[in-house]
Design an enzyme around this catalytic site. Structure first.
Site, PDB file in Angstrom:
ATOM      1  N   THR A  13       0.835  -1.209   0.000  1.00  0.00           N
ATOM      2  CA  THR A  13       0.000   0.000   0.000  1.00  0.00           C
ATOM      3  C   THR A  13       0.866   1.255   0.000  1.00  0.00           C
ATOM      4  O   THR A  13       0.649   2.165  -0.805  1.00  0.00           O
ATOM      5  CB  THR A  13      -0.896   0.007   1.255  1.00  0.00           C
ATOM      6  OG1 THR A  13      -1.610  -1.217   1.288  1.00  0.00           O
ATOM      7  CG2 THR A  13      -1.857   1.161   1.259  1.00  0.00           C
ATOM      8  N   VAL A  14       1.854   1.296   0.887  1.00  0.00           N
ATOM      9  CA  VAL A  14       2.664   2.517   1.026  1.00  0.00           C
ATOM     10  C   VAL A  14       3.577   2.699  -0.186  1.00  0.00           C
ATOM     11  O   VAL A  14       3.621   3.775  -0.793  1.00  0.00           O
ATOM     12  CB  VAL A  14       3.506   2.480   2.328  1.00  0.00           C
ATOM     13  CG1 VAL A  14       4.307   3.765   2.468  1.00  0.00           C
ATOM     14  CG2 VAL A  14       2.613   2.267   3.538  1.00  0.00           C
ATOM     15  N   ALA A  33      11.909  20.529  -4.348  1.00  0.00           N
ATOM     16  CA  ALA A  33      13.103  19.814  -3.884  1.00  0.00           C
ATOM     17  C   ALA A  33      14.375  20.385  -4.499  1.00  0.00           C
ATOM     18  O   ALA A  33      15.470  20.102  -4.027  1.00  0.00           O
ATOM     19  CB  ALA A  33      12.984  18.332  -4.232  1.00  0.00           C
ATOM     20  N   ARG A  45       8.216  -8.436  -3.048  1.00  0.00           N
ATOM     21  CA  ARG A  45       8.153  -9.903  -2.942  1.00  0.00           C
ATOM     22  C   ARG A  45       7.652 -10.551  -4.228  1.00  0.00           C
ATOM     23  O   ARG A  45       8.243 -11.479  -4.745  1.00  0.00           O
ATOM     24  CB  ARG A  45       7.242 -10.294  -1.784  1.00  0.00           C
ATOM     25  CG  ARG A  45       8.001 -10.681  -0.534  1.00  0.00           C
ATOM     26  CD  ARG A  45       7.107 -11.485   0.382  1.00  0.00           C
ATOM     27  NE  ARG A  45       5.845 -10.782   0.559  1.00  0.00           N
ATOM     28  CZ  ARG A  45       5.431 -10.285   1.707  1.00  0.00           C
ATOM     29  NH1 ARG A  45       6.163 -10.401   2.783  1.00  0.00           N
ATOM     30  NH2 ARG A  45       4.263  -9.675   1.810  1.00  0.00           N
ATOM     31  N   LYS A 206       4.656   3.637  17.955  1.00  0.00           N
ATOM     32  CA  LYS A 206       4.637   5.041  17.509  1.00  0.00           C
ATOM     33  C   LYS A 206       4.908   5.979  18.690  1.00  0.00           C
ATOM     34  O   LYS A 206       5.625   6.974  18.554  1.00  0.00           O
ATOM     35  CB  LYS A 206       3.282   5.360  16.866  1.00  0.00           C
ATOM     36  CG  LYS A 206       3.039   4.566  15.585  1.00  0.00           C
ATOM     37  CD  LYS A 206       1.583   4.661  15.149  1.00  0.00           C
ATOM     38  CE  LYS A 206       1.313   3.840  13.909  1.00  0.00           C
ATOM     39  NZ  LYS A 206      -0.120   3.671  13.639  1.00  0.00           N
ATOM     40  N   GLY A 303      -2.996   4.407   5.226  1.00  0.00           N
ATOM     41  CA  GLY A 303      -3.516   4.444   3.857  1.00  0.00           C
ATOM     42  C   GLY A 303      -2.452   4.937   2.885  1.00  0.00           C
ATOM     43  O   GLY A 303      -1.478   5.594   3.283  1.00  0.00           O
TER      44      GLY A 303
HETATM   45  N1  HSE Z   1      -2.498  -0.258  11.557  1.00  0.00           N
HETATM   46  C1  HSE Z   1      -2.312   1.124  11.839  1.00  0.00           C
HETATM   47  C2  HSE Z   1      -3.618   1.747  12.283  1.00  0.00           C
HETATM   48  C3  HSE Z   1      -1.796   1.919  10.694  1.00  0.00           C
HETATM   49  O1  HSE Z   1      -4.636   1.081  12.361  1.00  0.00           O
HETATM   50  O2  HSE Z   1      -3.599   2.927  12.597  1.00  0.00           O
HETATM   51  C4  HSE Z   1      -0.375   1.648  10.380  1.00  0.00           C
HETATM   52  O3  HSE Z   1       0.431   1.975  11.448  1.00  0.00           O
END
Ligand code: HSE
Length: 430
Positions: A13-14, A33, A45, A206, A303
Site C-alpha cells: 500500500t505505502v 526539492a 516480494r 509510535k 492508507g
Molecule cells: N495499523 C495502523 C492503524 C496503521 O490502524 O492505525 C499503520 O500503522
C-alpha cells in the site's frame, strides 16, 4: 541537477502510494526539492502481481538488500515493515554504505532507533521517519522543527486508526468489541490478525518514537505500559457517556517527577475535549510545549495517500539536503532521563464492579478502598437486581496512585460478593 535516484523496498500500500505520488506531482516536487525525484529501482516480494503502477522505466531488484550497495541509487526508501529481518538489514547496510534512508517502519525504530540514529550519524547521512508515526500527520516535523524551541511537557494522541474506528463504531452502534472487530475485518479496516492494533502494540511503537523525539531521549519501547481495547465493554461505553466521557485508546508520554511516563491504554476522556471527537480511522496528536502551549494535529494515520505524503516529504528533505537528526539532537546528546514506572502513575479511575445485590457489599468494597487510601468521587448503581442477579456498580475515584489502585482491585476482585473481575479504565485529564 541530476534527479535523486530512489531505491524503493516494498511495493505494498505505502510503496505503491509513493510511486503514484512521485509520478502525479513530479513537476511541483522537482521545484520544491530543487531537483527531480525518481524511482530508479524497486524490490518487492511478488514481481508478477498486477499493480497498475507507472513502473515502466524502473529496474526490478530481487533482493531488497541489494539496493543498499547499488551505486546508481542515492536514497533507500524502506517500506517493507517489521522490526527485524530484511527491513533492518537493508537499513543498516544502506547507512553503512552512506546512503540516506527514508523509512515508515515504526516497529524497527521503536526497537532499534537509537542504534540506527548512531549508525546514520557515524556515516554522515540522514535517516528520516515522518511516515512512521500518525501516517499523513507531519508530527515528526512539528515536534522536531516547528516546536524545536520548546521544552515539551507532554505529547499524546490517538495513534491507531483501527482501534479508533472500532471504539467509534461501538460508541455509535452500542455493539460489543467482538462484533465490531469482525465487521471491521470483513470491510478490510482491520487485519486478519488484529493483535498488533487492538492490543496496543502499534500505538506503543509510535509513542516510543514520538517520546524519543519529544524528550530527546533514547527510544525506550520496553518502558511503555501497554493495554489494548479488547476488554472495553459496550456497558462501559454507556457509562462513559452518562458520566460525560468518551473512551479512546490514547498513547501518552509526559514528564513526571519520576521521569518520562509512557503508556498506551483505553482512557475516559472529557466529552468536551476536541480529541474526544476525533472519530473513525482518524489519528490525532496533541503536543504541549512550555512556550507554545497546546498544539493539536488531526489527520489520516494510514492508507496509501497519507503515508506516501509523509514518505515523499522526507524524500524532498533529503533532496534539499535538510534532514535533522532522527531524535532531534545528535545521538551522543540524547538525555539520560529515567523512565517513570507505571505503578507511580497518579490519576483518577473508573471502576465497574459486578456484585451480588445484597446489604454490606458496598461497605466491603469501601473498606478496601479506605485501607488503600483511595477516595471515591462518585458511585453509581443503575438497577435493582431482579431476584439473585448480579448488578453493575460503577465508581469514579479521586486522584490516586496506580499501585494502590492495583492492590485495591486485586482485593475487591477476591471478595465473595464480587462475581466478575473488576473492570478499570483510567480517566485522563487533558
Ligand atoms: N495499523 C495502523 C492503524 C496503521 O490502524 O492505525 C499503520 O500503522
Amino acid at each position: 541537477m541530476r534527479a535523486l535516484q530512489v531505491g524503493l523496498a516494498g511495493l505494498g500500500t505505502v510503496g505503491g502510494g509513493v510511486v503514484r505520488l512521485l509520478a502525479a506531482h513530479a513537476d511541483v516536487i522537482a521545484e520544491r526539492a530543487g531537483r527531480a525525484i525518481r524511482v530508479a529501482a524497486v524490490a518487492a516480494r511478488d514481481r508478477a502481481k498486477q499493480r497498475d503502477l507507472p513502473l515502466n522505466d524502473v529496474r526490478w531488484v530481487d533482493d531488497a538488500r541489494a539496493l543498499a550497495t547499488d551505486t546508481s541509487i542515492d536514497v533507500v526508501v524502506e517500506v517493507i515493515g517489521g522490526a527485524d529481518g530484511v527491513a533492518r538489514e537493508l537499513t543498516e547496510a544502506a547507512l553503512k554504505a552512506k546512503k540516506p534512508v527514508v523509512t515508515a517502519n515504526k516497529a524497527m525504530l521503536a526497537l532499534h532507533g537509537t542504534a540506527l540514529a548512531r549508525a546514520a550519524e557515524a556515516a554522515g547521512v540522514p535517516i528520516a521517519c515522518e511516515a512512521a508515526v500518525a501516517g499523513g500527520i507531519p508530527i515528526v516535523k512539528a515536534l522536531r522543527e516547528g516546536l524545536a524551541a520548546n521544552r515539551i511537557e507532554r505529547v499524546f494522541g490517538i495513534l491507531n486508526g483501527t482501534c479508533n474506528y472500532i471504539l467509534t463504531q461501538m460508541q455509535e452502534s452500542g455493539r460489543g468489541f467482538a462484533e465490531v472487530l469482525a465487521e471491521a475485518q470483513k470491510l478490510g479496516y482491520a487485519e486478519a490478525d488484529p493483535s498488533f492494533d487492538v492490543d496496543g502494540i502499534d500505538a506503543a511503537h509510535k509513542l516510543a518514537v514520538l517520546a524519543g523525539i519529544a524528550f530527546n531521549r533514547p527510544v525506550d519501547f520496553g518502558a511503555v505500559h501497554i493495554e489494548g481495547i479488547r476488554a472495553v465493554d459496550a456497558i462501559d461505553i454507556d457509562y462513559a457517556r452518562e458520566l460525560g466521557y468518551r473512551i479512546k485508546l490514547l498513547a501518552i508520554a509526559r514528564r513526571t517527577r519520576d521521569g518520562i511516563e509512557q503508556r498506551v491504554h483505553p482512557c475516559m476522556v472529557d466529552a468536551e475535549q476536541a480529541i474526544a471527537h476525533v472519530d473513525g480511522v482518524f489519528n490525532a496528536v496533541v503536543a504541549e510545549g512550555d512556550f507554545v502551549d497546546r498544539t493539536m494535529y488531526v489527520g489520516r494515520g494510514a492508507g496509501a495517500g497519507p503515508t506516501a505524503s509523509a514518505v515523499v516529504a522526507d524524500l524532498i528533505d533529503v533532496a534539499r539536503g535538510k534532514v535533522p537528526p532522527l531524535y532531534g539532537v545528535a545521538a551522543a546528546h540524547l538525555a539520560d532521563i529515567p523512565a517513570a514506572p507505571m505503578e507511580r502513575h497518579v490519576g483518577e479511575y473508573y471502576v465497574r464492579l459486578t456484585v451480588a445485590d445484597r446489604p454490606g457489599v458496598i461497605a466491603d468494597v469501601s473498606a478496601v478502598l479506605r485501607d488503600e487510601r483511595i477516595s471515591i468521587e462518585s458511585l453509581l448503581q443503575r438497577a435493582r437486581a431482579v431476584s439473585d442477579e448480579a448488578v453493575p456498580v460503577v465508581m469514579v475515584t479521586h486522584e490516586t496512585e496506580e499501585a494502590a489502585m492495583r492492590r485495591a482491585l486485586a482485593k475487591i476482585g477476591a471478595l465473595a460478593s464480587v462475581t466478575a473481575p473488576p473492570c478499570m479504565i483510567r480517566i485522563e485529564q487533558l
